[in-house]
Design a protein around this motif. Structure first.
Motif, PDB file in Angstrom:
ATOM      1  N   ARG A 188       0.835  -1.199   0.000  1.00 42.72           N
ATOM      2  CA  ARG A 188       0.000   0.000   0.000  1.00 42.72           C
ATOM      3  C   ARG A 188       0.871   1.251   0.000  1.00 42.72           C
ATOM      4  NH1 ARG A 188      -5.436  -0.912  -0.663  1.00 42.72           N
ATOM      5  NH2 ARG A 188      -5.950   0.803   0.734  1.00 42.72           N
ATOM      6  N   ARG A 189       0.380   2.286  -0.685  1.00 43.66           N
ATOM      7  CA  ARG A 189       1.116   3.549  -0.726  1.00 43.66           C
ATOM      8  C   ARG A 189       1.202   4.151   0.669  1.00 43.66           C
ATOM      9  NH1 ARG A 189      -1.795   8.702  -3.098  1.00 43.66           N
ATOM     10  NH2 ARG A 189      -2.757   8.415  -1.069  1.00 43.66           N
ATOM     11  N   PRO A 190       2.402   4.540   1.121  1.00 45.80           N
ATOM     12  CA  PRO A 190       2.531   5.140   2.454  1.00 45.80           C
ATOM     13  C   PRO A 190       1.883   6.518   2.503  1.00 45.80           C
ATOM     14  CG  PRO A 190       4.620   5.243   1.274  1.00 45.80           C
ATOM     15  CD  PRO A 190       3.698   4.401   0.432  1.00 45.80           C
ATOM     16  N   ASP A 191       1.303   6.839   3.641  1.00 48.99           N
ATOM     17  CA  ASP A 191       0.632   8.135   3.802  1.00 48.99           C
ATOM     18  C   ASP A 191       1.567   9.306   3.579  1.00 48.99           C
ATOM     19  OD1 ASP A 191      -1.837   7.062   4.278  1.00 48.99           O
ATOM     20  OD2 ASP A 191      -1.703   7.202   6.469  1.00 48.99           O
ATOM     21  N   VAL A 192       2.873   9.098   3.815  1.00 49.43           N
ATOM     22  CA  VAL A 192       3.837  10.185   3.662  1.00 49.43           C
ATOM     23  C   VAL A 192       3.903  10.670   2.213  1.00 49.43           C
ATOM     24  CG1 VAL A 192       5.851   8.723   3.185  1.00 49.43           C
ATOM     25  CG2 VAL A 192       6.151  10.929   4.342  1.00 49.43           C
ATOM     26  N   GLN A 193       3.441   9.852   1.261  1.00 49.40           N
ATOM     27  CA  GLN A 193       3.464  10.262  -0.142  1.00 49.40           C
ATOM     28  C   GLN A 193       2.193  10.979  -0.592  1.00 49.40           C
ATOM     29  OE1 GLN A 193       4.708   7.518  -3.143  1.00 49.40           O
ATOM     30  NE2 GLN A 193       6.698   7.154  -2.221  1.00 49.40           N
ATOM     31  N   ARG A 194       1.246  11.200   0.307  1.00 52.93           N
ATOM     32  CA  ARG A 194       0.051  11.957  -0.069  1.00 52.93           C
ATOM     33  C   ARG A 194       0.459  13.357  -0.531  1.00 52.93           C
ATOM     34  NH1 ARG A 194      -3.270  13.328   4.073  1.00 52.93           N
ATOM     35  NH2 ARG A 194      -4.940  13.825   2.610  1.00 52.93           N
ATOM     36  N   ASN A 195      -0.204  13.827  -1.574  1.00 53.47           N
ATOM     37  CA  ASN A 195       0.155  15.119  -2.157  1.00 53.47           C
ATOM     38  C   ASN A 195      -0.568  16.285  -1.502  1.00 53.47           C
ATOM     39  OD1 ASN A 195       2.129  14.688  -4.400  1.00 53.47           O
ATOM     40  ND2 ASN A 195       0.558  13.214  -5.008  1.00 53.47           N
ATOM     41  N   THR A 196      -0.449  16.335  -0.181  1.00 54.19           N
ATOM     42  CA  THR A 196      -0.858  17.532   0.541  1.00 54.19           C
ATOM     43  C   THR A 196       0.095  18.650   0.127  1.00 54.19           C
ATOM     44  OG1 THR A 196       0.631  17.008   2.362  1.00 54.19           O
ATOM     45  CG2 THR A 196      -1.616  16.124   2.499  1.00 54.19           C
ATOM     46  N   PRO A 197      -0.176  19.894   0.465  1.00 57.42           N
ATOM     47  CA  PRO A 197       0.769  20.951   0.095  1.00 57.42           C
ATOM     48  C   PRO A 197       2.204  20.668   0.536  1.00 57.42           C
ATOM     49  CG  PRO A 197      -1.300  21.939   0.746  1.00 57.42           C
ATOM     50  CD  PRO A 197      -1.446  20.456   1.010  1.00 57.42           C
ATOM     51  N   ILE A 218       7.594   2.633  -9.449  1.00 54.17           N
ATOM     52  CA  ILE A 218       7.751   4.022  -9.883  1.00 54.17           C
ATOM     53  C   ILE A 218       7.534   4.982  -8.715  1.00 54.17           C
ATOM     54  CG2 ILE A 218       6.574   5.842 -11.187  1.00 54.17           C
ATOM     55  CD1 ILE A 218       8.400   4.513 -13.016  1.00 54.17           C
ATOM     56  N   GLN A 219       6.522   4.735  -7.892  1.00 55.72           N
ATOM     57  CA  GLN A 219       6.248   5.613  -6.758  1.00 55.72           C
ATOM     58  C   GLN A 219       7.362   5.541  -5.720  1.00 55.72           C
ATOM     59  OE1 GLN A 219       2.468   3.980  -5.698  1.00 55.72           O
ATOM     60  NE2 GLN A 219       1.303   5.526  -6.830  1.00 55.72           N
ATOM     61  N   LYS A 220       7.932   4.358  -5.541  1.00 54.64           N
ATOM     62  CA  LYS A 220       8.961   4.193  -4.525  1.00 54.64           C
ATOM     63  C   LYS A 220      10.277   4.844  -4.927  1.00 54.64           C
ATOM     64  CE  LYS A 220      11.208   0.698  -1.616  1.00 54.64           C
ATOM     65  NZ  LYS A 220      11.243  -0.730  -1.202  1.00 54.64           N
TER      66      LYS A 220
END
Length: 422
Positions: free
Chosen positions: A131-140, A323-325
């Motif tokens: 699962r994608r880690p929350d740290v990669q969420r594109n918040t500002p 790619i995300q990692k």
């Protein structure tokens, strides 16, 4: 392109940033049973594919075609069994497998992506896929960190494999096969088409979301437009400003270190080239609403976007990918259907035209990959080690294969504001 200000960012180099590569250095622990099941599933998948997998013990699998050499089968299967397709990419980075024609092998895999994993396991994807880690969420804040990890690697690195326009998006060629000598012209053709779509000319107030290294802003300003360009990359902004100054267009171009959500003002035209891929699905409504809000009545939006099939987007949107990692943290490619759904639900923007040209991206990526390979010694001289170079080669080949197989496409959109209902 080398300047004191655009030198490589030391903290981002693979040889001085161990936290980025620990999973490549050492294969993950895995039980004998898990590895055995993985070996059986991988063998079964390979046997149905038009390629030839050669294992170190002399055994082979596949129907014939491009060759894949598995040098360390145990580590190869342990990585896939533990980390799935992320492990597959890490195994290549570690040198545990290779291919004389990497793009051909990856094209076969991309073209059969929906069938590689047995249907019963596909249904249980949520249980085994990372699962994608929350740290990669594109918040500002997250978006700034995600963009910096890729685009602030080093302006000098990108200059080694991009053409003189420093355009890092698909070119538009007159015909194939493409050649390096024609790449800059093809990039200008792509840019000019986008500017033509929005009618950019003398006096046009143009907002660009995603500066790159400034070529579109420079070209628009040369037409007489007044450009505000937004970027989150400090390194790109430094060099883009230098290029604007060199072109004598400082009075017409403002390049701001600014999140698209912080944009203000009203513009006659908005252009955004391959920026949506870094936005993240949860923020697509905000992104398109921003385009809509910043556009004056009667204005136009030109968008260039990489797309993937809708069913594959739905199946993989919550999965943590290779790619995300390693390359584009927080990224997700939309589908054509997703773009249509979001714009209709959250904006007054309506698609006037859409043109796909995926084959052009395959050729663009081939030219970048070949250039990167040719200049490997110069990449090394910048401080990027062999693991990084294998990672970057895999990324360029992986992307090229996506377009060659038809799994990926790239679109140019033209949107107009829908007139308010009386």
């Amino acid at each position: 392109m080398t300047t004191a200000e655009s030198r490589p960012v030391e903290a981002s180099r693979p040889d001085t940033d161990p936290p980025r590569m620990p999973d490549v250095v050492t294969p993950p622990p895995s039980s004998w049973a898990r590895t055995a099941v993985t070996r059986s599933l991988v063998r079964r998948a390979l046997e149905r594919l038009p390629l030839q997998a050669r294992f170190a013990d002399g055994t082979r699998a596949g129907l014939g075609g491009p060759v894949m050499e598995i040098h360390d089968p145990d580590a190869f299967h342990r990585r896939i069994g533990t980390h799935g397709l992320v492990g597959f990419g890490e195994s290549y980075m570690a040198g545990e497998w290779d291919a004389p024609d990497l793009v051909a092998v990856l094209s076969v895999l991309a073209g059969n992506a929906a069938r590689l994993i047995p249907a019963p396991l596909q249904k249980l994807r949520g249980l085994w896929a990372m699962r994608r880690p929350d740290v990669q969420r594109n918040t500002p804040t997250g978006a700034r960190d995600n963009i910096s990890r890729h685009y602030d690697l080093s302006n000098d690195l990108f200059a080694l494999f991009l053409d003189d326009t420093l355009s890092y998006s698909s070119a538009l060629f007159r015909g194939f096969p493409a050649s390096w000598a024609l790449l800059a012209e093809a990039q200008h053709r792509k840019i000019d088409r986008l500017l033509d779509l929005v009618g950019a000319g003398p006096g046009t107030r143009l907002l660009e979301i995603g500066t790159g290294w400034g070529e579109l802003a420079i070209r628009a300003a040369a037409r007489g437009a007044h450009v505000t360009s937004l970027t989150l990359s400090r390194e790109q902004r430094i060099l883009a400003r230098e290029r604007v100054r060199a072109a004598g267009l400082e009075d017409r171009v403002s390049i701001e270190l600014c999140d698209y959500r912080e944009a203000v003002g009203t513009y006659d035209a908005v252009v955004s080239v391959e920026m949506i891929e870094a936005v993240g699905e949860e923020f697509w409504p905000v992104y398109f609403a921003t385009l809509d809000a910043r556009l004056a009545p009667g204005g136009r939006v030109a968008l260039q976007a990489i797309t993937m099939p809708h069913d594959r987007m739905l199946a993989s949107r919550d999965t943590f990918t290779w790619i995300q990692k390693y390359v584009f943290p927080g990224g997700l490619l939309p589908s054509v259907e997703a773009v249509d759904e979001v714009t209709r639900a959250h904006t007054t923007l309506r698609t006037v035209r859409r043109d796909g040209f995926g084959a052009h991206y395959a050729e663009t990526l081939r030219l970048w990959r070949e250039r990167f390979t040719e200049r490997a010694a110069e990449v090394a001289a910048l401080g990027f080690d062999e693991t990084f170079r294998r990672m970057w080669t895999f990324y360029l080949a992986y992307s090229e294969a996506g377009f060659r197989s038809g799994y990926l496409d790239v679109q140019q959109y033209l949107f107009e504001k829908e007139a308010p209902t009386p």
